[in-house]
Design an enzyme around this catalytic site. Sequence first.
Site, PDB file in Angstrom:
ATOM      1  N   HIS A 215       3.520  -4.475  23.464  1.00  0.00           N
ATOM      2  CA  HIS A 215       4.758  -4.273  22.707  1.00  0.00           C
ATOM      3  C   HIS A 215       4.863  -5.304  21.589  1.00  0.00           C
ATOM      4  CE1 HIS A 215       8.953  -2.981  22.197  1.00  0.00           C
ATOM      5  NE2 HIS A 215       9.171  -4.250  21.876  1.00  0.00           N
TER       6      HIS A 215
ATOM      7  N   ASP B 232      20.065   0.335  28.012  1.00  0.00           N
ATOM      8  CA  ASP B 232      19.618  -0.404  26.829  1.00  0.00           C
ATOM      9  C   ASP B 232      19.886   0.404  25.561  1.00  0.00           C
ATOM     10  OD1 ASP B 232      18.102  -2.369  25.189  1.00  0.00           O
ATOM     11  OD2 ASP B 232      16.801  -0.626  24.954  1.00  0.00           O
TER      12      ASP B 232
ATOM     13  N   ARG C 224      25.408  -3.150  20.093  1.00  0.00           N
ATOM     14  CA  ARG C 224      25.127  -4.483  19.527  1.00  0.00           C
ATOM     15  C   ARG C 224      24.840  -4.387  18.032  1.00  0.00           C
ATOM     16  NH1 ARG C 224      20.180  -5.711  22.523  1.00  0.00           N
ATOM     17  NH2 ARG C 224      20.022  -7.513  21.175  1.00  0.00           N
TER      18      ARG C 224
ATOM     19  N   SER D  65      16.604  -6.519  26.564  1.00  0.00           N
ATOM     20  CA  SER D  65      16.465  -5.196  25.960  1.00  0.00           C
ATOM     21  C   SER D  65      14.994  -4.768  25.948  1.00  0.00           C
ATOM     22  CB  SER D  65      17.032  -5.247  24.530  1.00  0.00           C
ATOM     23  OG  SER D  65      16.656  -4.120  23.800  1.00  0.00           O
TER      24      SER D  65
ATOM     25  N   LYS E  88      12.874  -2.005  28.965  1.00  0.00           N
ATOM     26  CA  LYS E  88      12.119  -0.804  28.599  1.00  0.00           C
ATOM     27  C   LYS E  88      10.671  -0.902  29.105  1.00  0.00           C
ATOM     28  CE  LYS E  88      13.460  -1.284  24.330  1.00  0.00           C
ATOM     29  NZ  LYS E  88      14.465  -1.402  23.296  1.00  0.00           N
TER      30      LYS E  88
END
Length: 435
Positions: free
Chosen positions: A82, A161, A168, A183, A187
């Site tokens: 990621h 999320d 947010r 967050s 995931k």
Amino acid sequence: MRMYDVIMKKRNGGELSKEEICFFVNGYTVGEIPDYQVSALMMAIYFRGMTEKETYELTMAMAHSGDILDLSRIQGIKVDKHSTGGVGDKTSLALTPMVAACGIPVAKMSGRGLGHTGGTIDKLESFPGFSTSLSTEQFIENINRIGIAIMGQTADLAPADKKLYALRDVTATVDNMSLIASSIMSKKLAAGADAIVLDVKTGSGAFMKKKEDALALAEEMVKIGKNAGRKTIAVISDMDQPLGYAVGNALEVREAIDTLRNEGPEDFVELCLTLGSQMLIAGGKAEDQVNARKMLLEVLENGRALDKLAEFISAQGGDGEVVYHPELLPQASIQKEIAAPSDGYIGHIECDEVGICSLILGGGRETKESEIDLAVGIVLNKKVGDKVSKGETLAILHGNDAKKVAEAEKRYLNACTIVKIPVEKEPMIKKIIGM
Ligand code: URA
């Protein structure tokens, strides 16, 4: 339990219990707690912060707010990767076939671009017919058959999320370390991989502009992953100028293909080799970095990584032949060279501004609903530290609208600083945590 009491406790600097965190996450996900109360809590968290324990409990509550993918039917150690997001970040396009060609099953969940940063799914859609709308069954079947599949985030994966991030985004509470870490990690945990390699970007094109902040975020995420029983490694990498030379969907695909043909830009290849090495080690395919790099270089040299990309594109409905004929990728009608206004060295490129240039040309979304132009973008000709003469090409803009091209040119010239004295190039890799 009352939401009012949870907000007041955090407002006064208290530590929320696991029960209180689960109460607000679950209540918000099902719509029982309204936006205005959760907004107040987010702001209290923004100012008061969260302890390590609170951050972990928030991550777990969000990860379990929807489905957890069960990848147990896939043989071998599944490794996910990621990136915190950047400009010209086409890493997944080249890295995932490289790693898959070395025998690591790649089960990847990717997103679309938003704001000045691009997203892997948009880039992959430059291949005609390609789709990431796979069922979990197809996803697992493809990985077992060819070793790689990429799908989009489904509505059932970490829905808390999804809702919290959107809230947010409009309440000025995005840039809090605990909220970002939870967050991203919620995931990743819900996506089911055994090991996670994080690419945490720092610099003017990144979410974390300062190195200390990127380091703190990386440490926080590695701790969460380890506490959740997943091997987690974070590489902190440079995003103070675009990665490689190409910015824009199809242009980045082309650069990723060049890289898989073993003709990639030095900084991008270095990042792929570093992240790939960590993935091979975490996946039990290599004992150390020397070995891992050797394996990765081999699949670049013998063409197996390039073939793996073609196989993957075809398996998801795309035209795999485009991998061998990148001239078939979408192409813009206008190619405008930007000339250097003076002699000197490239001192700085305001990286998020380059992302905005691509957005102006039509390569990104202004809103989630916007259509994007896959062909447009920028190809840099000079990067930080390079010598430049007046009139030489700094970059080439690819566009389909002359007005937008003119606006992007102005913006690019403002983003690029030319100085008189030589400038040192920043190293691509700043630090690796969790090895
Ligand atoms: N990316 C995410 O997924 N979440 C954040 O909060 C920030 C970046």
